[in-house]
Scaffold this active site. Structure first.
Site: not given
Length: 592
Positions: A125, A144, A166, A280, A290, A323
């Site tokens: 300081c 200090c 330190c 996701c 369905c 498919c």
């Protein structure tokens, strides 16, 4: 009688029937010549945590003659591994060890401050402050108290209480905990308490040999093991767990195998009525007839093949998607998936069957208690029925090992972990070897279960004696087969791996080791007299004490012995517990 049935499992292995069932204990024949070992797992309660920490601190303080905060800094740096600290101390020397841990000895720098009437400038300081408001660390840097306090508060709030360095540029020295505590407590007593708590809990958080008990709700205990972290332990609260991964005790599965198995079991149970969204990957459940399914993320996909599609469809098909056409690759994938599923179900069904049997057999405790009461009420020649409880607990332990052997086999002989470790022929040979031992164990466990469940309390003495001998013999056989199976796993299977390391908890005949409460007050179990006759002897005193600390640390659990050791001109009369060993010629001491 009530106390007899409610005693611990180990109590049943010290009855008069013990002579007839030598194979049931942990001890090998060699152990008859060795001193008895103390329990290697200790329970550390909230009350004994401080004492446990101070025990290791005192060892280091005695070993290298340092203050407590230096000992703590060293132990935190080496994760409270005293053996590693000693190894570094011996191999690299004191200076290197201190430098690595950020310790600066008080004697290495001039810590004298100016006269109390003077003032000094703080380099942080840039204020002139009275010398009474200044603190100097062991590294010699002086600032200090206001700057130190602000620095400490920031570090504590950031969770760096265990290693506050330190403030000086490029200084790696660790600040004195007493100074930290003193300065912070003046402005923020709550942070000072937090600082102390962090230092205390460091003994558990940073110590690989100490872990919190994973019981839910948490019992507040921690457990410390002495030798190997790959073990299974039982807390005083009754919770049994794998010390390495803190999940349920799962030996002979390795921790990775058990983690993969529990995840697979969870995932497979979800895929019975769900399929993953191609976008996701979350599980989606079909709730209508369905085959066009919509995920909550907005992605539409075909329930039959799992492929992403558009939203448009008719009563007969999904627009621009089919498919139903036969595809060679698709059939191969389907066959592979079917084969993998059947293989998983084979191991899972057997794992589940033995787990369910274990749950059912656990209810036999009360039934066995009633049978023993009925037998004791009879005017029978048999007076000791410990063979019943011995057999029951042997059944529990063997059933448990058998149950977890199936997840182990699933991964050991599958393609998930060790595809590159074994050839197809080698894998088949080892698989047949293991399954042969597994089936022998399984057969004898079922036989033992059958005899334990017999209503022998209504049988005549002669028939009870026959069942008694069957239970004793099968108890010894299943224990021996469990040991052989573990030996096969550790040496022939996992021990032959070159690129993978899988550790399992060793098999213990007495079951999962029950931790005992930590008793404070570490002792080397040794006594020594040092006769210092010259000034040189006095100068060598620290070196001598250091050597003895290291020496006793490694030999503190050994048998009886007494001898003299000559170090330089110092003659030490040493008497302590140790096995026969030879330390002459090691370059450190001479045996007289």
């Amino acid at each position: 009688m009530e106390d007899y049935m409610n005693g611990s499992e180990d109590d049943y292995y010290y009855s008069s029937d013990q002579e007839s069932i030598d194979g049931l204990g942990n001890e090998d024949s060699e152990s008859l010549w060795a001193p008895s070992k103390s329990p290697s797992c200790k329970v550390i309660t909230k009350e004994s945590l401080l004492a446990a920490q101070r025990e290791d601190l005192q060892r280091v303080m005695d070993l290298i003659s340092v203050r407590e905060h230096h000992a703590r800094t060293l132990l935190i740096h080496y994760r409270w591994d005293v053996e590693k600290l000693i190894a570094v101390y011996v191999e690299k020397g004191e200076g290197c060890m201190f430098a690595e841990a950020g310790v600066t000895l008080v004697g290495a720098v001039d810590l004298d401050l100016p006269e109390l009437s003077s003032r000094v400038m703080c380099d942080i300081c840039i204020d002139d402050v009275p010398v009474s408001d200044v603190s100097k660390m062991d590294c010699g840097h002086c600032f200090c108290n206001s700057c130190w306090t602000a620095h400490f508060i920031v570090k504590i709030k950031e969770g760096q209480s265990k290693r506050i360095r330190c403030m000086a540029h490029k200084c790696n020295a660790i600040c004195d905990e007493a100074v930290v505590r003193k300065l912070v407590s003046k402005k923020h007593p709550d942070l000072a308490e937090k600082f102390d708590r962090y230092l205390l809990e460091s003994y558990i958080e940073d110590n690989k040999m100490v872990k919190w008990c994973p019981s839910i709700p948490h019992c507040g205990n921690a457990l410390r093991v002495e030798n190997d972290e790959f073990c299974e332990v039982e807390c005083s609260c009754g919770s049994q767990f794998c010390f390495s991964c803190l999940s349920e005790a799962h030996s002979p599965c390795s921790c990775l195998m058990w983690e993969m198995w529990t995840k697979k079991c969870r995932d497979e149970s979800e895929t019975v009525h769900t399929k993953p969204c191609p976008k996701c990957h979350k599980p989606v459940e079909k709730n209508g007839g369905c085959n066009l399914v919509n995920c909550v993320c907005g992605q539409a996909f075909c329930w039959l093949c799992g492929g992403a599609t558009g939203q448009d469809h008719t009563w007969s098909n999904i627009i621009n998607h089919s498919c139903g056409h036969y595809k060679e690759d698709g059939e191969k994938k389907a066959e592979r998936a079917k084969r993998d599923l059947y293989r998983y179900m084979h191991y899972h069904n057997r794992y589940k069957a033995h787990t369910d049997s274990f749950q059912q057999e656990s209810k036999l405790r009360e039934t066995i208690r009633k049978k023993v009461l009925n037998l004791e009420a009879k005017d029978s020649k048999l007076k000791d029925f410990s063979w019943v409880t011995n057999g029951l607990y042997r059944l529990f332990r063997s059933r448990r090992a058998l149950s977890y052997s199936y997840p182990f086999a699933f991964y050991m002989f599958g393609d998930d972990l060790f595809e590159d470790e074994m050839t197809k022929e080698d894998r088949e040979i080892k698989k047949n070897l293991f399954e042969d031992q597994q089936q022998q164990l399984e057969s004898n466990v079922e036989k033992l279960s059958k005899f334990i469940e017999e209503p022998f309390d209504g049988y005549p003495d002669k028939q009870v004696m026959q069942i008694r001998m069957q239970v004793i013999n099968l108890s010894v056989i299943t224990d021996s087969l469990c040991k052989k199976m573990y030996d096969c796993i550790e040496n022939d299977l996992l021990g032959s791996l070159q690129f993978s390391i899988h550790n399992i908890a060793p098999y213990l005949s007495k079951g999962v080791e029950r931790a005992v409460e930590l008793t404070t007050g570490w002792s080397t179990q040794a006594g020594c007299n040092i006769r210092c006759q010259t000034a040189d002897d006095q100068a060598n005193g620290k070196v001598v004490r250091n050597f003895l600390s290291i020496f006793f640390y490694y030999y503190k659990t050994l048998g009886n012995g007494a001898f003299q050791v000559q170090f330089s001109s110092v003659v030490m009369e040493v008497t302590f517990c140790c096995k026969a060993f030879d330390i002459s010629g090691c370059g450190l001491v001479n045996v007289i």
